[in-house]
Enzyme design. Structure first.
Site, short mmCIF file in Angstrom:
data_model
loop_
_atom_site.label_atom_id
_atom_site.label_comp_id
_atom_site.label_asym_id
_atom_site.label_seq_id
_atom_site.Cartn_x
_atom_site.Cartn_y
_atom_site.Cartn_z
N TYR B 112 34.20 -29.98 -27.61
CA TYR B 112 33.43 -28.86 -27.06
C TYR B 112 33.79 -27.52 -27.69
O TYR B 112 32.94 -26.64 -27.83
CB TYR B 112 33.57 -28.80 -25.54
CG TYR B 112 32.78 -29.89 -24.87
CD1 TYR B 112 31.39 -29.93 -25.01
CD2 TYR B 112 33.41 -30.89 -24.14
CE1 TYR B 112 30.65 -30.95 -24.42
CE2 TYR B 112 32.67 -31.91 -23.56
CZ TYR B 112 31.30 -31.93 -23.70
OH TYR B 112 30.56 -32.93 -23.13
N GLU B 211 42.87 -58.36 -20.97
CA GLU B 211 41.70 -57.54 -21.32
C GLU B 211 41.04 -56.90 -20.11
O GLU B 211 40.77 -55.71 -20.10
CB GLU B 211 40.67 -58.40 -22.09
CG GLU B 211 39.41 -57.63 -22.47
CD GLU B 211 38.43 -58.43 -23.32
OE1 GLU B 211 38.76 -59.56 -23.74
OE2 GLU B 211 37.32 -57.92 -23.56
N ASP B 263 39.01 -62.40 -23.12
CA ASP B 263 37.82 -63.25 -23.09
C ASP B 263 37.82 -64.08 -24.36
O ASP B 263 38.54 -63.79 -25.30
CB ASP B 263 36.53 -62.40 -23.09
CG ASP B 263 36.33 -61.67 -21.76
OD1 ASP B 263 36.91 -62.10 -20.75
OD2 ASP B 263 35.58 -60.67 -21.76
#
Lengths: 669, 379
Positions: B112, B211, B263
């Site tokens: 920003y 995970e 996974d």
């Protein structure tokens, strides 16, 4: 005694009136559903109005009002400022099918068959039982006649149900009002689209549409030139067929074959007539009606063989390049297209004994949608064709062109191309071969197709040139962004950080740009329309350049050049200058001033520069090889002196930021 | 075999968080180079090692993948290059300013801040993060040296691990990550260096890095950490630098083995690669972030078959990701190649939570013990 079957059948046979036939075959005339019925009604009304005004040499002012008149019912009123119609003719014009003045004329007109507007009257009567309300006033009479009439479907005769006089506040004109079963919506096949299309190809007309919700759309006049009324001309022998020739030979008139040939056909001089009869093994003294059988065939073959004058374009009313551009600009103005290709107007050709010609306009960019097929606007004799796009020869010609070669997307190189473009195609002919009576699509024809393709190719080449120019501009823009916006800041920042003065950036700027740049500008000034070209040498060494401009030949004599050119060729529309020696970052300017209101586009002038090779030239083209120009010695010497190898190494490097992008998409954190 | 600071002493683990002038000297050098190029009339440019998978090289000594020698050029000849050069010096300016004012900034704040940089403004946070990494590479410093840090993202730890943390107020707190924290576990701060976190002791036998949060919760509820003497660490997808750094410290300082449980899909393979081998984007500091001894537990392609797990069909993107992994040097071992090829052949992927097919206790009572035994972590 029992009647025989034959007798029984015979008693049932009677003449079917034309009107009755069409009542049963509404779809042929375009009245098969409420949406289409409305469009057809508006179309016939507007076409008649425009034709009438043109014949009377008046600038058309046509008002189309569509208003609600009950559930599923609309009232359509078309009012024009044409010459008006004599009272005794009104019933026939509006209340009788196949009545008209144009059917037998061998010239271009909008309406041809004379069934259109009366079919609308018929449809209105059938669906709402309301008569047509016609007001018409001719200049010579004080008051307007007001007639309500219906069409008698049995007798194909008009039936006047009311007759009155009215003091109408206009000198002349006609208004027809119908109440019919119809439905209004905007869309591809709507009165809205039809008026928009009509406005493009009739820039001399002022068209106003009032929609049922009160929305008023006005297309102001963009030209005050009334197109000339096409002249009636006899058929031309090229493309004439045997049956047609045999029929014409039998018509009363000329006594001898020689006279017949010279008087009844376009493009046949008396000398050509003798040549034809000679080739056909005839004398020319025969009575025309006596030529039959083999002699007839020999005659036709000779007529096709002998070299004749081309058909006259007098029976045609092309829109012309200037008005095509003006019409497109008038209607598309708010889309702000970035490019109007110079419109193409092909010379007339003959097909089936009648002349025709093809015109093409192309518009690119601006607010036109980029991810959809291009908009194709088809016109026949200045009438927009809104239906049967797929069955039309114009569409076929567009689809079979490989637009990918010209910078538009096209799946597999066939079909409608995709891109922010609009294509206008106009076919003008005394006899347009439509696929059906509804006059919605042009039939396939090898001669027409060839002309369409040629015209489309010319327009497409203009587009390609424009896109190439634009890409080079974008490339130049990037460089300008670097040297104008980024480099000075980078220099200030780093100088501040190391606490030293900002260095002179000229050498870096010329290294980054490494081009000779030409920037052109067209603007209206108090002195007239001014064309400026500024040439900057953004290369690291001094240049002596030869600059050429090529203008449309008709505009060239109007220009006042500053400084005076070192040479001109008015015929080719060219002027040239040997520019003063330009050091790195040096610049100079040439300009031309034209009279106020000259229609000059930034795309009209072409700029060429010699003395720098193509790879280092922006905003202009290198000198074409076939110009055969002898360059001044100074230019040649300076160019040769600069033949040096480009800095080595720079090109072999891997661009870090381009490589980085691939890593970004791969991984993580 | 601590792989540490051999040759790369200058940049390695917690390199000198030097005083501002010292840390920012390299940025001055950069500005000087560009100034000199401009002064000589040359097109300004910088040369940087390419952070691409083709330019990853295995470092025997450290056991991780780091940047090779291929260089790319960032040149003002191109608009993108010119913009990045300009931004580099806006950034350097900003860093110097922060040093003067003794401030720090988050990465997002920097993004920003660039609103005020006119042409130099970043178009995405990706762009600003990449430039900071570039500056790390060019200056051989860490972003913290530039007073830039990520937001606290709170990857959590649950297990018998006692640590001392110096909090914001400078007070040293000592606590156990199982007994002294709430159900959410101990949230890692972005700074996990010694001056912030000190390891006091542990009875755990290994670390299991997970995970998904749901699986961490499952193991915690089933008391896996206590029954199996394990420390649970939530990776939260692709792990942040602090998470990877923390894992490396536990592994090296407490000598605990690390197993990674994700996974069974191509993206999880990449999570493991960045934990164990080093990520492409941070390959310049792999020696500081990667844990080469970490091992992949599952879910493997063969687990999907052997445990008959509910699976999804590989998407086109999954297939592309697997194919890209076949050309990634980090996956060039025989084991990984056959794992990737098997997944491609079967065309299936599965989430770790698909083990719930056999009940809530199956993962802790059967799957993990079996896998850990296979790997020799437990017997």
């Amino acid at each position: 005694m029992p009647r025989t079957l034959a007798e029984e059948l015979a008693s049932k046979q009677r003449e079917i009136s034309v009107a009755e036939f069409f009542e049963r075959n509404r779809q042929i005339l375009g009245f098969d559903n409420p949406l289409r019925a409305l469009l057809t009604t508006v179309k016939e009304g507007v076409d008649n109005a425009l034709d009438a005004c043109e014949e009377a040499r008046v600038l058309p002012d046509v008002l189309v009002e569509i208003a609600k008149a009950g559930p599923d019912r609309l009232q359509v009123t078309v009012t024009d400022n044409g010459p008006g119609i004599l009272k005794r003719e009104v019933p026939n014009v509006f209340g009788r099918l196949l009545y008209g003045s144009r059917f037998h004329a061998n010239r271009q007109s909008r309406g041809q068959q004379g069934i259109g507007i009366s079919a609308a009257v018929l449809y209105a009567g059938l669906t709402t039982a309301r008569p047509a309300h016609v007001i018409s006033k001719v200049r010579e009479e004080e008051a307007a006649h007001v007639l309500d009439l219906l069409l008698d479907t049995q007798k194909n005769l008009p039936k006047v149900v009311a007759d009155d006089l009215l003091l109408w506040d206009r000198e002349s004109g006609t208004s027809i009002s119908l109440v019919l079963k119809a439905k209004y919506q905007r869309g591809r096949q709507s009165p809205y689209e039809y008026l928009r299309g009509s406005a493009i190809v009739n820039p001399h007309a002022r068209l106003v549409l009032v929609e049922p919700d009160g929305t008023r759309i006005t297309y102001e006049r963009a030209s005050t030139e009334i197109p000339p009324v096409p002249k009636e001309v006899p058929p031309h022998p090229y493309g004439l067929e045997l049956g047609e020739l045999a029929y014409r030979l039998k018509l009363p008139g000329p006594k001898t074959l020689g006279e017949f040939l010279a008087k009844q056909f376009a493009g046949v001089s008396s000398r050509a007539a003798s040549e034809i009869v000679g080739k056909a093994g005839l004398t020319g003294k025969e009575a025309p009606g006596s030529v039959q059988g083999e002699r007839l065939e020999a005659l036709l073959a000779a007529m096709h063989e002998v070299k004749l004058l081309p058909p006259s374009a007098e029976s045609l009313s092309p829109i012309g390049p200037v008005l095509i551009k003006r019409g497109l600009r008038n209607v598309l103005g708010e889309v702000r297209p970035e490019f109007y290709a110079p419109p193409v107007s092909r010379p007339p050709k003959v097909r089936g004994g009648f002349p025709f010609l093809v015109e093409v306009g192309l518009v690119y960019g601006g607010g036109l949608p980029a991810d959809q097929p291009i908009q194709l606007l088809r016109f026949a004799n200045r009438v927009p064709l809104l239906f049967q796009q797929g069955a039309c020869a114009i569409t076929t010609a567009v689809q079979t062109l490989d637009w990918r070669r010209y910078g538009l997307e096209q799946k597999g190189g066939a079909g409608l191309p995709i891109g922010p473009a609009l294509l206008l195609v106009h076919l003008a002919s005394a006899k347009v071969p439509f696929t059906s009576e509804a006059k919605e699509a042009v039939a396939e024809d090898p001669e027409i197709d060839r002309e369409l393709t040629l015209a489309l190719q010319v327009a497409a080449r203009h587009l390609k040139t424009h896109l190439a120019r634009r890409n080079r501009r974008a490339f130049a823009q990037e460089k300008f962004d670097i040297i104008l916006k980024i480099l000075p800041k980078l220099a200030t920042k780093t100088s501040d950080l190391v606490g030293k003065p900002v260095p002179d950036l000229t050498p870096v700027i010329t290294r980054i740009m490494d081009v000779v740049n030409l920037e052109e500008k067209v603007e209206a000034t108090p002195e007239g329309v001014r064309l400026d070209a500024e040439i900057t040498n953004y290369t690291p060494r001094a240049r002596v350049l030869e600059l050429f401009v090529e203008l449309p030949a008709e505009l060239f004599p109007l220009g006042r050049f500053e400084p005076a050119p070192d040479g001109t060729d008015a015929e080719l529309g060219r002027a040239w200058w040997t520019l003063e020696k330009l050091p790195p970052s040096g610049r100079t300017k040439v300009s031309a001033t034209f009279p106020a209101k000259t229609e000059l586009e930034a795309s009209d002038p072409s700029w060429f520069v010699a003395g720098v090779d193509e790879g280092h030239l922006l905003g202009a083209e290198p000198l074409p090889g076939d110009w055969d120009v002898r360059l001044p010695r100074a230019v040649i010497e300076a160019a040769e002196a600069g033949l040096e190898a480009p800095p080595a190494g720079a090109e072999a490097e891997v661009d870090y930021d381009a490589a980085e992008t691939s890593a970004r998409s791969e991984d993580d954190e | 075999m601590p792989p540490k600071r051999a040759r790369a002493a200058k940049t390695t683990s917690k390199p000198a968080r030097t005083e501002p002038p010292e840390a920012l000297k390299p940025t001055q050098r950069l500005a000087g180079e560009i100034y000199d190029q401009l002064d000589r009339g040359e097109i300004p440019r910088m040369r940087l090692p390419l952070r691409t998978k083709q330019n990853l090289q295995f470092q025997m000594r450290e056991g991780v993948w780091r940047l090779g020698r291929a260089l790319g050029t960032r040149s003002a000849r191109k608009l993108d290059g010119a913009l990045m050069l300009l931004r580099t010096f806006y950034l350097v300016d900003f860093i110097n300013e922060m040093a003067r004012d003794s401030k720090t900034s988050t990465l997002r704040e920097l993004y920003y801040i660039s609103e005020g940089w006119e042409e130099g403004k970043f178009h995405s946070e990706d762009e600003s993060n990449l430039l900071i990494e570039d500056l790390e590479v060019l200056c051989e410093r860490l972003r913290e040296d530039f007073r830039l840090h990520p937001e606290e993202n709170g990857a959590s730890v649950i297990g018998d691990l006692t640590i001392k943390e110096t909090n914001r107020k400078g007070v040293v707190k000592k606590f156990n990550c199982r007994d002294d924290v709430g159900d959410g576990g101990y949230a890692l701060p972005f700074n996990v260096e010694k001056e912030k976190i000190e390891f006091v002791g542990t009875n755990a036998k290994f670390v299991i890095a997970i995970e998904c949060g749901g699986m961490v919760d499952r193991l915690a509820e089933n008391g896996f950490d206590e029954k199996h003497d394990a420390i649970l660490l939530h990776l939260k997808g692709q792990p942040a630098r602090s998470t990877r750094r923390f894992l490396k410290r536990i592994n090296e300082e407490l000598k605990l083995p690390v197993v990674v449980f994700t996974d069974g899909d191509p993206w999880s393979f990449r999570i493991f690669a960045s934990v164990a081998y080093g990520a492409i984007k941070t390959a310049h500091i792999s020696h500081y972030l990667a844990t080469p001894q970490a091992e992949f537990l599952g879910v493997t392609a063969s687990d999907i078959e052997n445990y008959k797990l509910p699976s999804d069909k590989l998407s086109d993107q999954d297939v592309k990701a697997l194919q890209a992994e076949l050309t990634d040097p980090r996956f060039s071992t025989q084991e990984w190649r056959s794992e990737i090829e098997l997944m491609l052949k079967n065309g299936k992927k599965a989430e770790q939570q698909s083990l719930a097919k056999y009940g809530l206790n199956y993962v802790t009572d059967h799957y993990l013990p079996e896998k850990l035994a296979e790997m020799g972590i437990e017997s």
